[in-house]
Design a protein around this motif. Structure first.
Motif, PDB file in Angstrom:
ATOM      1  N   SER A  89      59.046  -9.026  38.057  1.00  0.00           N
ATOM      2  CA  SER A  89      60.004  -8.447  37.312  1.00  0.00           C
ATOM      3  C   SER A  89      59.857  -7.329  36.434  1.00  0.00           C
ATOM      4  O   SER A  89      60.918  -6.720  35.839  1.00  0.00           O
ATOM      5  N   THR A  90      58.761  -6.639  36.195  1.00  0.00           N
ATOM      6  CA  THR A  90      58.342  -5.323  35.659  1.00  0.00           C
ATOM      7  C   THR A  90      58.637  -4.085  36.605  1.00  0.00           C
ATOM      8  O   THR A  90      58.499  -4.398  37.753  1.00  0.00           O
TER       9      THR A  90
ATOM     10  N   TYR B 222      63.292 -11.175  37.146  1.00  0.00           N
ATOM     11  CA  TYR B 222      63.364 -11.090  35.743  1.00  0.00           C
ATOM     12  C   TYR B 222      64.177 -12.368  34.945  1.00  0.00           C
ATOM     13  O   TYR B 222      63.867 -12.768  34.137  1.00  0.00           O
TER      14      TYR B 222
ATOM     15  N   PHE C  93      64.086  -0.504  37.783  1.00  0.00           N
ATOM     16  CA  PHE C  93      64.228  -2.037  37.763  1.00  0.00           C
ATOM     17  C   PHE C  93      64.582  -2.572  38.994  1.00  0.00           C
ATOM     18  O   PHE C  93      65.081  -3.624  39.124  1.00  0.00           O
TER      19      PHE C  93
ATOM     20  N   ARG D 151      60.710 -14.206  33.351  1.00  0.00           N
ATOM     21  CA  ARG D 151      60.361 -13.489  31.967  1.00  0.00           C
ATOM     22  C   ARG D 151      60.535 -14.380  30.783  1.00  0.00           C
ATOM     23  O   ARG D 151      61.169 -15.457  30.737  1.00  0.00           O
TER      24      ARG D 151
ATOM     25  N   THR E  76      64.158  -6.110  41.015  1.00  0.00           N
ATOM     26  CA  THR E  76      63.577  -7.091  40.087  1.00  0.00           C
ATOM     27  C   THR E  76      64.214  -8.214  39.316  1.00  0.00           C
ATOM     28  O   THR E  76      63.759  -8.994  38.954  1.00  0.00           O
TER      29      THR E  76
ATOM     30  N   ASN F 191      56.527 -12.810  36.839  1.00  0.00           N
ATOM     31  CA  ASN F 191      56.647 -12.041  35.548  1.00  0.00           C
ATOM     32  C   ASN F 191      56.351 -10.803  35.958  1.00  0.00           C
ATOM     33  O   ASN F 191      56.910  -9.605  35.706  1.00  0.00           O
TER      34      ASN F 191
ATOM     35  N   MET G 212      70.585  -6.228  37.740  1.00  0.00           N
ATOM     36  CA  MET G 212      70.667  -6.649  36.449  1.00  0.00           C
ATOM     37  C   MET G 212      71.979  -7.297  35.964  1.00  0.00           C
ATOM     38  O   MET G 212      72.076  -8.384  35.435  1.00  0.00           O
TER      39      MET G 212
ATOM     40  N   GLY H  79      69.063  -6.088  30.544  1.00  0.00           N
ATOM     41  CA  GLY H  79      68.662  -6.832  31.703  1.00  0.00           C
ATOM     42  C   GLY H  79      69.629  -8.151  32.176  1.00  0.00           C
ATOM     43  O   GLY H  79      70.541  -7.770  32.633  1.00  0.00           O
TER      44      GLY H  79
END
Length: 263
Positions: free
Chosen positions: A216-217, A17, A10, A21, A13, A213, A74, A50
Motif C-alpha cells: 500500500s506504500t 491501502y 501511489f 493500512r 496501491t 501494508n 484512491m 487516500g
C-alpha cells in the motif's frame, strides 16, 4: 501542490491501502471532535485522503466531508467504500487543493501521513482563507524515528531493502524526509501552532497484513518487484516466521498531532 514525485506516487496501491493500512485509534477521533467542537455542523476536508476511511469516521460529526487525493484509484476506492457504508455526506475529488475551487469554509482540515508529500508552505497559505475562524488543520503522523523497533520489524526492513533497494523510491524520485519540520513550517505560516501526543496504541500484524501494508506504500508497490513477487514474499515470510513462529507480530504505535489553528 504535490512535490516532485509526480502523478504515479501511489499508482496500483489503493486495493491494499483500503484493506491493510492500520486504523487510527478512536482516541484521535475523540481528540479532534473535542478540540474543534464538531457537533454535526460545518465541513471537514481530508487532504491527501487516500481511500477515505479516516475521513468517513467523522460523518456523524460534520455536515459535509470533502476528500481530495491526486490518485484516481484512491478516490474511486473512497467512493466505493462510502457507498458501501451508506455515508451520504462525503464528496471525493480527484486532484489537488489548488484546483479545488469550492470557496465554502472548512472547520477542520485533516492531513494524515500526507503533508510531507506536499509543498507544505504553499498548502498552508492556500488553506488559511479556506478555514473558518476558530478552525484549523490537523497534521497527523505515527512516524517516530527514535522509538525502539521490535526485532521482527528490523528484520522486515532488511528484507525490504534487499529486494527494493536501500533508497526508498517514490513516484518519479527517491523519498527523503523534509529537512524542515512540520512544526517549523506551521510557525512560519499565518496559523498558530499547537501540538499533542496521544497515548500509544497496539496493532497486531500477520505476515499477510504486513505484505499488504507494504504494497500500500509508495516505495513498496508491487510494480517495483516485477516478476520477483513470489520470491520476495517467500523470503519475507520465512524470515518473519523464523523470528515468531506463531505468525503474530505486535507493534506499539504513537500518534502525534500538529495543529495549525486559525484564531
Amino acid at each position: 501542490m504535490m512535490t516532485r514525485y509526480g502523478d504515479n506516487l501511489f499508482k496500483g496501491t489503493a486495493q491494499y491501502y483500503s484493506r491493510y493500512r492500520p486504523v487510527y485509534p478512536a482516541s484521535l477521533v475523540r481528540f479532534l471532535v473535542d478540540r474543534f467542537s464538531l457537533d454535526g455542523t460545518g465541513r471537514l476536508l481530508d487532504l491527501g485522503c487516500g481511500t477515505g476511511q479516516f475521513a468517513q469516521r467523522f460523518s456523524d460529526w460534520v455536515e459535509e466531508i470533502v476528500g481530495i487525493d491526486p490518485e484516481p484509484e484512491m478516490i474511486n476506492e473512497a467512493a466505493r467504500l462510502s457507498r458501501e457504508g451508506r455515508i451520504s455526506n462525503a464528496d471525493w475529488f480527484n486532484g489537488t487543493l489548488e484546483n479545488y475551487h469550492d470557496e465554502s469554509p472548512f472547520r477542520l482540515v485533516t492531513m494524515a501521513k500526507s503533508f510531507h508529500w506536499m509543498d507544505r508552505k504553499a498548502v498552508l497559505a492556500d488553506l488559511y482563507d479556506r478555514v473558518e475562524t476558530g478552525g484549523g488543520a490537523a497534521i497527523i503522523d505515527t512516524y517516530a524515528p527514535d522509538q525502539a523497533q521490535p526485532k521482527w520489524k528490523s528484520e522486515l526492513d532488511k528484507v525490504v531493502a534487499r529486494w527494493y533497494g536501500l533508497e526508498r523510491r517514490a513516484g518519479n524520485d527517491v523519498y527523503r524526509h523534509p529537512k524542515i519540520s512540520h512544526e517549523e513550517v506551521i510557525r512560519e505560516s499565518p496559523f498558530k501552532l499547537e501540538t499533542a501526543s496521544l497515548p500509544p496504541s497496539e496493532h497486531v500484524w500477520t505476515v499477510e497484513s504486513l505484505l499488504g501494508n507494504l504494497y500500500s506504500t509508495s516505495y513498496g508497490s508491487k510494480r517495483f518487484l516485477g516478476s520477483r513477487i513470489a520470491d520476495f514474499e517467500k523470503d519475507l515470510r520465512e524470515t518473519l516466521l523464523r523470528i515468531e513462529p506463531s505468525g503474530v507480530f505486535w507493534e506499539k504505535t504513537s500518534t502525534s498531532v500538529k495543529l495549525a489553528l486559525k484564531n
